[in-house]
Design an enzyme around this catalytic site. Structure first.
Site, PDB file in Angstrom:
ATOM      1  CE  LYS A 119      45.859  30.953  49.676  1.00 30.81           C
ATOM      2  NZ  LYS A 119      45.514  30.194  48.470  1.00 30.81           N
ATOM      3  CE  LYS A 201      45.526  42.282  43.473  1.00 32.55           C
ATOM      4  NZ  LYS A 201      46.439  41.235  43.018  1.00 32.55           N
ATOM      5  CE  LYS A 204      39.326  35.400  43.025  1.00 31.95           C
ATOM      6  NZ  LYS A 204      39.269  33.983  43.361  1.00 31.95           N
TER       7      LYS A 204
END
Ligand code: TRP
Length: 338
Positions: A119, A201, A204
């Site tokens: 991040k 995976k 969203k």
């Protein structure tokens, strides 16, 4: 332990980020399993709006996203009386306990967290202390409720490990205060992969065309599935390693219908990918459409949503309060006199 004698059932806690669209992957991997847990376990589902602040949010959007997430939970069939569904920020003890636990967490261990590294690379202009301490807030979420089991995907394993390390460190200093949480691995569960990069995976936070949102309309679902990456062999055979695209579509169908891979293959192999993708779309639509109708009904009922929000907050606060009394006493903070 004091909090545990209150209930004989094991306690499950999960936190869900309110931002981004909840996906078919979230439904298959998490939401619909939560429904199966509600009688056997004592479950809390926290919409983690404080965690969402670690990246910049549009305030009006964030507020809407939080309510939307709660409505999707309810629309998926979770009973708000059996489960505690609430907003993290509305139980102030999360932030309080996070601060206390910050003082028992080392910079070194936080800088090893892979999610922090990812991040901070992604948001290089905003590497804030909240992002760094994200796992400590998550530890507070879990430990505040004397949680036994945490349903998590592989990406959150490291965060559960640090939670256990922090709990162990605290317990070693002050006696058995926190319950040691463990990962909960669902009995049934399929990992849903990205429609465009089927070795990753479904997420969203990836681009639109890679996932199906729970709230995607039927025509959008059909279009996304038609465009899903497959291969050039046109065979409906389950082989995740060599045919990840078609295998992902097969396991979506399998997860939604309970059918085995051989059975699906026997029906669709030889009929071409187009026909198979349409059949998968029919399945997905037949599962998501009723949830969407329920979602529309619930979102229109603001008073109902508010009542769930308030009752969730009150019930979560009552448990959190007992933990905080204990923690405050152990670390030497002045007792809270009512
Ligand atoms: N970090 C989790 C995620 O990104 C969300 C989360 C916050 C969570 N607190 C939690 C998950 C506590 C499980 C338990 O998915």
């Amino acid at each position: 332990m004091e909090n545990q004698t209150v209930t004989a059932k094991k306690r499950i806690f999960s936190g869900i980020q309110p931002t981004g669209n909840l996906t078919l992957g979230n439904y298959i991997g998490a939401l619909r399993n939560f429904k199966l847990l509600e009688d056997e376990y004592d479950c809390l589902y926290s919409i983690v709006d404080l965690h969402a602040l670690t990246v910049r949010q549009n305030p009006a959007e964030l507020r809407k996203a939080c309510l939307r997430t709660m409505a999707i939970f309810l629309a998926s069939g979770l009973d708000p009386e059996k489960n505690i569904i609430y907003f993290q920020s509305q139980v102030a003890a999360h932030a309080e306990l996070a601060w206390i636990l910050d003082c028992f967490t080392y910079m070194g261990e936080l800088s090893r967290m892979t999610q922090f590294k990812d991040k901070s690379a992604k948001h290089a202009d905003n590497i804030n202390c909240g992002l760094f301490a994200y796992p400590v807030l998550m530890a507070a979420d879990i430990l505040l409720y004397m949680t036994d089991l945490v349903p998590i995907g592989a990406d959150q394993k490291q965060h559960l490990e640090i939670t256990r390390d922090i709990a162990e460190r605290f317990n070693a200093l002050y006696g058995d205060v926190f319950v040691m949480p463990e990962a909960y691995i669902p009995k049934v569960g399929a990992r849903v992969m990205s429609l465009q990069e089927p070795t990753r995976k479904m997420s969203k936070s990836d681009p639109e065309e890679t996932y199906i949102a729970i709230l995607d309309k039927p025509d959008v679902i059909r279009r996304k599935l038609r465009r899903a990456v497959t291969d050039s062999e046109n065979r409906v055979l389950f082989d995740p390693e060599n045919r990840p695209g078609v295998s992902n579509l097969m396991s979506i169908m399998g997860a939604l219908t309970g059918r085995g891979m051989d059975d699906i293959s026997a029906e669709y192999d030889g009929r071409g990918y187009g026909a198979f993708k349409d059949a998968v779309a029919d399945c997905v639509i037949s599962v998501l459409e009723p949830i969407q109708n329920e979602y529309d009904r619930i979102s229109a009922d603001k008073a109902y949503l508010e009542s769930v929000m308030v009752s969730g907050r009150e019930r979560a606060s009552a448990i959190a309060y007992r933990t905080m009394l204990k923690v405050r006493k152990k670390v030497g903070l002045a007792a809270l006199k009512l």
